[in-house]
Scaffold this active site. Structure first.
Site, PDB file in Angstrom:
ATOM      1  N   ASP A 205       0.829  -1.205   0.000  1.00  0.00           N
ATOM      2  CA  ASP A 205       0.000   0.000   0.000  1.00  0.00           C
ATOM      3  C   ASP A 205       0.865   1.259   0.000  1.00  0.00           C
ATOM      4  OD1 ASP A 205      -1.797   2.031   0.398  1.00  0.00           O
ATOM      5  OD2 ASP A 205      -2.873   1.061   2.036  1.00  0.00           O
TER       6      ASP A 205
ATOM      7  N   ILE B 206      -0.030   8.560   9.095  1.00  0.00           N
ATOM      8  CA  ILE B 206      -0.584   7.574  10.017  1.00  0.00           C
ATOM      9  C   ILE B 206      -0.168   6.156   9.616  1.00  0.00           C
ATOM     10  CG2 ILE B 206      -2.552   9.006  10.642  1.00  0.00           C
ATOM     11  CD1 ILE B 206      -4.255   7.306   8.730  1.00  0.00           C
TER      12      ILE B 206
ATOM     13  N   HIS C 152       0.413   7.657   4.267  1.00  0.00           N
ATOM     14  CA  HIS C 152       1.272   6.972   5.235  1.00  0.00           C
ATOM     15  C   HIS C 152       2.737   7.383   5.127  1.00  0.00           C
ATOM     16  CE1 HIS C 152      -2.260   4.577   5.985  1.00  0.00           C
ATOM     17  NE2 HIS C 152      -2.308   4.222   4.726  1.00  0.00           N
TER      18      HIS C 152
ATOM     19  N   GLY D 138      -3.989   0.810   8.725  1.00  0.00           N
ATOM     20  CA  GLY D 138      -4.860   0.042   9.612  1.00  0.00           C
ATOM     21  C   GLY D 138      -4.500  -1.432   9.629  1.00  0.00           C
TER      22      GLY D 138
END
Length: 290
Positions: free
Chosen positions: A189, A209, A194, A212
Site C-alpha cells: 500500500d 498515520i 502513510h 490500519g
C-alpha cells in the site's frame, strides 16, 4: 458520482497473480514489529530464514486488486473511504515462497442512507497457483462515507462481535517504530497518507498515520504471543473493526479474553486514550489437531 449497486456487484476484477519469496515474508514481519527483541527466538522464526514461518496475517498483502474504487465508474469518492472491518480465515499454511492467485469479488453493497454513507463488502480468496489449493479467505468492509443515498437496500448490518465486560485475561503492549508506516507501505500500500506529511496534514492528521492493516498485524502478534506460544498454525481466523488510526512510534496495548478456542480482543493507544481496534475475534485450532 453515484454508486450503482448492480455495477459494483458485477465489478470486473481481474485475478491477481503474485509471486513472493522469503524476503517478502520477512519484510512483512519486520514491518509489523517482529524481531524487536533480537534474542527472542520465537520472534526470530518470523524474521530469519533459518527456520522461517509465515506470519498469520501475511495474506492481507497478497492478491490485492489495486485501487479499483479510484475508477470514476465505481461511483465511489475514494477520498472519503475508510477501512471498516477485516477478517482473515486461514485454510492451509502458507509456503515460505509461492505464486498465488487472488480472486476478488464484491459480495454486497449496503446503503446506510443520505449523509450516512455506504458499506461495500469485498471478498478475496487466495489460491496456491501451482496446486489450486485454497489457502485463505479474506473479507473486508469499506465504509464509503460520502456515498450513501444511492437507493440501494438498507438491510440490517451484522452485529459486531461482543467483547466481554470482565477484566481481560491477558494484556500485551507492543511498540511501533517511528518508521513503521514507511516499512509497511513496501508490502503493498503506497498511499501517500502513510508517508507524506503534506498529504496527511490535508487529511487532518498531524503526521502520516500507520496503515490500519499494520495495526491489525500488531494485534495478531499479541494473539500469537498471549495464547499461541508463537505457533502460527494455531490461528485459524482473526477479525476486527477499525476504530481510530495509530501514529507510528506509539504503543499499542491489546486486551485479550480467552474462552476455549475463541479469543476476543480490543486494542488501544494509551498515550491518547483511544481505541484503535474493537470487537476483535480470533478462532484457534485445538492443539491436538495440529
Amino acid at each position: 458520482m453515484t454508486i450503482d449497486r448492480t455495477k459494483l456487484l458485477n465489478w470486473p476484477f481481474e485475478d491477481t497473480v503474485q509471486t513472493y519469496d522469503f524476503k517478502d515474508v520477512i519484510l512483512y514481519a519486520l514491518s509489523i514489529g517482529m524481531g524487536a527483541d533480537p534474542v527472542d527466538r520465537q520472534q526470530l522464526d518470523y524474521v530469519y530464514e533459518k527456520n522461517l514461518s509465515v506470519f498469520p496475517s501475511f495474506p492481507v498483502v497478497l492478491g490485492h486488486p489495486g485501487a479499483w474504487n479510484a475508477d470514476p465508474a465505481s461511483g465511489i469518492d475514494r477520498r472519503q473511504v475508510v477501512h471498516g472491518e477485516q477478517t482473515i480465515e486461514i485454510h492451509q499454511p502458507f509456503p515460505v515462497s509461492a505464486t498465488i492467485r487472488g480472486v476478488n469479488r464484491i459480495k454486497e453493497v449496503i446503503d446506510k442512507g443520505e449523509g450516512k454513507g455506504a458499506l461495500v463488502y469485498v471478498e478475496r480468496k487466495i489460491y496456491d497457483e501451482s496446486t489450486g489449493q485454497l489457502l485463505a479467505t479474506l473479507n473486508a468492509t469499506s465504509f464509503c462515507r460520502a456515498d450513501g443515498g444511492f437507493g440501494g437496500p438498507a438491510v440490517p448490518v451484522a452485529k459486531p462481535h461482543p467483547v466481554p465486560e470482565r477484566e481481560p485475561d491477558y494484556q500485551v503492549a507492543l511498540h511501533t517504530l517511528p518508521q513503521s508506516a514507511l516499512l509497511y507501505r513496501l508490502n503493498v500500500d503506497y498511499n501517500p497518507l502513510h508517508a507524506d506529511p503534506d498529504v496527511a496534514g490535508a487529511a487532518g492528521f498531524k503526521q502520516p498515520i500507520l496503515h490500519g492493516l499494520c495495526t491489525f498485524g500488531v494485534a495478531t502478534h499479541a494473539i500469537l504471543k498471549a495464547v499461541c506460544n508463537y505457533d502460527a498454525s494455531r490461528l485459524k481466523k482473526i477479525a476486527a473493526r477499525f476504530s481510530s488510526p495509530v501514529y507510528p512510534g506509539e504503543t499499542i496495548v491489546v486486551d485479550l479474553w480467552q474462552d476455549g478456542d475463541q479469543v476476543s480482543f480490543r486494542a488501544s493507544v494509551p498515550e491518547r486514550a483511544v481505541k484503535v481496534l474493537d470487537n476483535g475475534y480470533a478462532e484457534l485450532r485445538s492443539v491436538q489437531n495440529d
